[in-house]
Each structure stands twice: as C-alpha cells, then as structure tokens.
Motif scaffolding. Sequence first.
Motif, mmCIF file in Angstrom:
data_model
loop_
_atom_site.group_PDB
_atom_site.id
_atom_site.type_symbol
_atom_site.label_atom_id
_atom_site.label_comp_id
_atom_site.label_asym_id
_atom_site.label_seq_id
_atom_site.Cartn_x
_atom_site.Cartn_y
_atom_site.Cartn_z
ATOM 1 N N LEU A 193 0.839 -1.203 0.000
ATOM 2 C CA LEU A 193 0.000 0.000 0.000
ATOM 3 C C LEU A 193 0.873 1.252 0.000
ATOM 4 N N VAL A 194 1.925 1.232 0.822
ATOM 5 C CA VAL A 194 2.865 2.354 0.831
ATOM 6 C C VAL A 194 3.524 2.489 -0.535
ATOM 7 N N ARG A 195 3.898 1.356 -1.115
ATOM 8 C CA ARG A 195 4.533 1.387 -2.430
ATOM 9 C C ARG A 195 3.595 1.940 -3.494
ATOM 10 N N MET A 196 2.301 1.619 -3.406
ATOM 11 C CA MET A 196 1.340 2.144 -4.372
ATOM 12 C C MET A 196 1.301 3.662 -4.364
ATOM 13 N N ALA A 197 1.496 4.247 -3.174
ATOM 14 C CA ALA A 197 1.463 5.707 -3.063
ATOM 15 C C ALA A 197 2.733 6.364 -3.601
ATOM 16 N N VAL A 251 4.649 5.025 -6.360
ATOM 17 C CA VAL A 251 4.958 4.687 -7.747
ATOM 18 C C VAL A 251 3.728 4.925 -8.609
ATOM 19 N N ASP A 252 3.895 4.720 -9.914
ATOM 20 C CA ASP A 252 2.757 4.850 -10.824
ATOM 21 C C ASP A 252 2.913 3.858 -11.972
ATOM 22 N N GLY A 253 1.941 3.867 -12.876
ATOM 23 C CA GLY A 253 1.995 2.989 -14.038
ATOM 24 C C GLY A 253 1.862 1.518 -13.674
ATOM 25 N N TRP A 254 2.627 0.677 -14.398
ATOM 26 C CA TRP A 254 2.575 -0.768 -14.174
ATOM 27 C C TRP A 254 3.077 -1.132 -12.784
ATOM 28 N N ALA A 255 4.002 -0.342 -12.239
ATOM 29 C CA ALA A 255 4.498 -0.626 -10.895
ATOM 30 C C ALA A 255 3.365 -0.517 -9.874
ATOM 31 N N ALA A 286 10.135 3.780 -1.932
ATOM 32 C CA ALA A 286 9.585 2.709 -2.756
ATOM 33 C C ALA A 286 10.430 1.435 -2.693
ATOM 34 N N PRO A 287 11.786 1.527 -2.749
ATOM 35 C CA PRO A 287 12.577 0.287 -2.647
ATOM 36 C C PRO A 287 12.401 -0.429 -1.313
ATOM 37 N N ASN A 288 12.352 0.331 -0.215
ATOM 38 C CA ASN A 288 12.171 -0.302 1.095
ATOM 39 C C ASN A 288 10.780 -0.920 1.232
ATOM 40 N N ALA A 289 9.772 -0.218 0.741
ATOM 41 C CA ALA A 289 8.408 -0.763 0.792
ATOM 42 C C ALA A 289 8.304 -2.023 -0.053
ATOM 43 N N ARG A 290 8.969 -2.004 -1.215
ATOM 44 C CA ARG A 290 8.958 -3.184 -2.079
ATOM 45 C C ARG A 290 9.637 -4.366 -1.396
ATOM 46 N N LEU A 291 10.770 -4.114 -0.746
ATOM 47 C CA LEU A 291 11.480 -5.190 -0.060
ATOM 48 C C LEU A 291 10.641 -5.753 1.083
ATOM 49 N N ALA A 339 2.001 -3.461 -7.443
ATOM 50 C CA ALA A 339 1.853 -3.271 -6.003
ATOM 51 C C ALA A 339 0.425 -3.559 -5.556
ATOM 52 N N GLY A 340 -0.556 -3.121 -6.353
ATOM 53 C CA GLY A 340 -1.951 -3.395 -6.009
ATOM 54 C C GLY A 340 -2.263 -4.879 -6.007
ATOM 55 N N ALA A 341 -1.686 -5.610 -6.964
ATOM 56 C CA ALA A 341 -1.883 -7.055 -6.999
ATOM 57 C C ALA A 341 -1.319 -7.703 -5.742
ATOM 58 N N GLU A 342 -0.160 -7.246 -5.291
ATOM 59 C CA GLU A 342 0.438 -7.838 -4.094
ATOM 60 C C GLU A 342 -0.303 -7.417 -2.827
ATOM 61 N N VAL A 343 -0.963 -6.255 -2.855
ATOM 62 C CA VAL A 343 -1.847 -5.896 -1.736
ATOM 63 C C VAL A 343 -2.978 -6.919 -1.624
#
Length: 235
Positions: free
Chosen positions: A22-26, A28-32, A211-216, A36-40
């Motif tokens: 959710l943090v990552r969604m805020a 990034v944009d586009g396909w990323a 974004a990198p930390n949220a992704r990790l 992120a939404g799929a992983e939420v």
Amino acid sequence: MTGHLLGWTLVVLGAGAALGNLVRMALVDGWARFEAGAEVAMGAGMAVMAAPPTALHYGTYGLWWAAVFAVFFVGGVALSVRHVRRGGIRQLGHGAHLVIGSAAMVLMTLAMPGESSGPTLALGASGHGHGHGAMAGMQGAGGGHGVTEAAASFGSTVLWRAAFWALAAYFVVFVALAVRARLRGPVAAAAAPAPRARHRRAARTPAVLSAPNARLAGHIGMGGSMATMLLMMTA
C-alpha cells in the motif's frame, strides 16, 4: 487451517505484505502501481486464508478469490510481454514474479476447503482438512473403478505436491535474492572515486518509507508467508 499460533503468524506476515505494498502504491505509478496493487490483494488474501476464524469462509468463496488472482495472472503476463518487447528476453523477470505469485495464489485458493465442501484441488488425506474432500470422493467411487481411480488420484496428488514444493522453494530463493540485491544496491550505485563515495552514498541514502524499502518489505512478507503456506498445505 493451521495451528492458531502459526495461523496468526501468517496473518501478520500477509497483512504486513499488504501494508508495505500500500505504501509502495502511493510512491509509484503505471505498471508498478498495478503490481503493487496485486500484491496488496495477495497479502490480504493470505491473511484471510490463514486466520483461523476466516479460513473456512475464504474457502467457501474460493472461486471468486481465484478469479481475482487469475486477473492478476493475466496482467502479469501482459507486463512480461511488454518488458520483453521493450528490452528483450532479459527483461522477462520483471513481470514473471507477479505471474508466479498469482498462479500460486490460485492454486492455494483451490486447495482450501469451504464450510460445506472439500477443496477443489485435493492434495491428499492430511493437512488443513484437505483430506476430507478427497476421502469423500474416494468413498463415492464404484467398486470396479476404485483401484484405477485411487492410482490416478495418487499420481495427481504427487504432481500437485511437487508443484507446491517447487513454488515454495522459488519464494524462499526470491526473498533471499531480493534482500541481497537491496543490500548491495547502494554499493553498486556509488561508482565514484573512493574519497567522494562515502559522501555521495550518505546523501543518497533513501528514507525509510521509500519505494525500494516498501517493495522489499512486501517481498519478504509475501515470500515468507507464501512459502510457509505452500509447505503446510502439502504436510
């Protein structure tokens, strides 16, 4: 589904993965953002799947959950094709993780029993109540076809368990590689001479909510919970 302690531990991991994405969604944009939404959705699904009070409710509506994850699977395939067309076959991995994760969620969803029915995908006569559906089907088989159907069922069970084990191994390796890449990232980025590298690296140190930390964080929670649940379903 599991013991209460393990079940609630998986709930925490799944919810943590959903929160991190959710943090990552805020950020990034586009396909990323789609990824992120799929992983939420996957993290939320695993949390509901693992929680003792909601596990059977999840299985009851499993086909709806499976349809949602199938949509993400198709989106992951489209993302992979897009990256391959733009950067060649070496870019295939950018969408492959979403494809594999969505496929794993579909399989786990189909292996969950519902309130009044066994699982669509029976993995044998042990673990998480999956055996009840399989045993009921075997008892209803005719006597003349019992041995043949039992052999076919056993062979299918072995194949599905092997697929679950392979997926679990993939997520363990994926988490390890994600952590390794994140730890090595700042070092690789600092390609300046030694006297200036320390200053430049310190100036570019990302914030905690980056974004990198949220992704990790999402990858660790997602990979850890998926690997655990896949192994538990084949126990």
